[in-house]
Enzyme design. Structure first.
Site, PDB file in Angstrom:
ATOM      1  N   HIS A 113       0.858  -1.184   0.000  1.00  0.00           N
ATOM      2  CA  HIS A 113       0.000   0.000   0.000  1.00  0.00           C
ATOM      3  C   HIS A 113       0.898   1.240   0.000  1.00  0.00           C
ATOM      4  O   HIS A 113       2.069   1.186   0.417  1.00  0.00           O
ATOM      5  CB  HIS A 113      -0.882   0.030   1.250  1.00  0.00           C
ATOM      6  CG  HIS A 113      -2.005  -0.960   1.233  1.00  0.00           C
ATOM      7  ND1 HIS A 113      -2.983  -0.979   0.259  1.00  0.00           N
ATOM      8  CD2 HIS A 113      -2.323  -1.969   2.101  1.00  0.00           C
ATOM      9  CE1 HIS A 113      -3.848  -1.942   0.506  1.00  0.00           C
ATOM     10  NE2 HIS A 113      -3.468  -2.576   1.621  1.00  0.00           N
ATOM     11  N   CYS A 155      -0.470   2.441  -4.347  1.00  0.00           N
ATOM     12  CA  CYS A 155      -1.216   3.665  -4.597  1.00  0.00           C
ATOM     13  C   CYS A 155      -0.347   4.871  -4.263  1.00  0.00           C
ATOM     14  O   CYS A 155       0.564   4.799  -3.430  1.00  0.00           O
ATOM     15  CB  CYS A 155      -2.485   3.703  -3.738  1.00  0.00           C
ATOM     16  SG  CYS A 155      -3.751   2.535  -4.253  1.00  0.00           S
TER      17      CYS A 155
END
Length: 268
Positions: A113, A155
């Site tokens: 992430h 991301c």
């Protein structure tokens, strides 16, 4: 102002510049070699795969289903390219302390992430710059002047790329080098944007370099391959989801290069 602090003036350019550069390095190679990284080392290098799937609840991050598919795909691809695979229970700083003198390059694939310039570990986040500082400059002398390639599937924000409709048919002369030289950062998405991942097939981004590296290594230079990666992600994929507002979204990788030469993966 700073230009005036130069300790010497550059000689006028002439037609023999390439030959002078060649001779200054001991007469090794040809002028064209000046613009290609060497790959005639015993090993292409280490490919470090940092695969973060499960996260401590304090991070607030969900399980990254599909990331094991990415990790396996990367391991298969770079093994065929001559790299030694390390799965990351090994910290990047530990690998940086190793002797890479017999290696042509270094590859690190980060699967996690992220947000803006942050990367999540399993228990906390860290700035990408902090993570990679240990492999720069004098901290890892055996990789100085060699390509250091980072592929970052994470991301970089929460913004969606909605896409846009189109009518177009698409189908070494100095003893010093900059500390930031010879790095390439291949981000899965542009700054501020969401990065898509299939729970069954892995992320859009990781699928694409693995496919294109397998297809074009030995034929095309790295940045040409990465342009094809951008094309693949941009035109081949579009999100499909039952969640409101999550369907019909697009993605474009972002390649940041400080490479100083062309890099061709060895085909031996």
């Amino acid at each position: 102002f700073w230009d005036n602090l130069s300790s010497s003036k550059a000689p006028p350019a002439d037609d023999d510049d390439d030959e002078k550069v060649k001779n200054s390095s001991g007469g090794q190679g040809t002028p064209s070699d000046l613009y290609c990284y060497r790959t005639d080392y015993p090993c292409m290098g280490i490919c470090l795969i940092i695969n973060n799937k499960n996260f401590h609840k304090k991070t607030g991050m969900d399980v990254r289903n599909g990331t094991d598919v990415d990790a396996a795909n990367v391991a298969k691809t770079f093994t065929k390219l001559g790299y030694k695979i390390r799965l990351a229970c090994v910290a990047l700083c530990a690998v940086a302390k190793e002797d890479h003198s017999q290696n042509a390059s270094f590859v690190c694939v980060l699967l996690s992430h992220g947000d803006q310039e942050l990367i999540y570990g399993t228990d906390r986040f860290e700035k990408l710059e902090t993570l990679i500082a240990c492999i720069k400059g004098r901290r890892c002398m055996s990789l100085v002047g060699k390509p250091k390639l980072f592929f970052i599937q994470a991301c970089r924000g929460s913004e969606f790329d909605h896409g846009v409709e189109t009518d177009a048919a698409v189908d070494e002369t100095s003893a010093k080098i900059p500390v930031e030289a010879d790095f390439m950062y291949a981000y899965s998405t542009a700054p501020g944007f969401y990065s898509w991942r299939s729970t069954s097939n892995g992320s859009w981004f990781i699928q694409s370099p693995c496919e294109n590296l397998a297809k074009f290594s030995g034929q095309l230079e790295l940045m040409q391959i990465m342009t094809r990666v951008n094309h693949k992600v941009a035109f081949h994929f579009e999100s499909s989801s039952n969640l409101p507002g999550f369907s019909g979204k697009k993605q474009i990788p972002c390649i940041v290069s400080m490479l100083t030469k062309d890099f061709y993966f060895s085909t031996k």
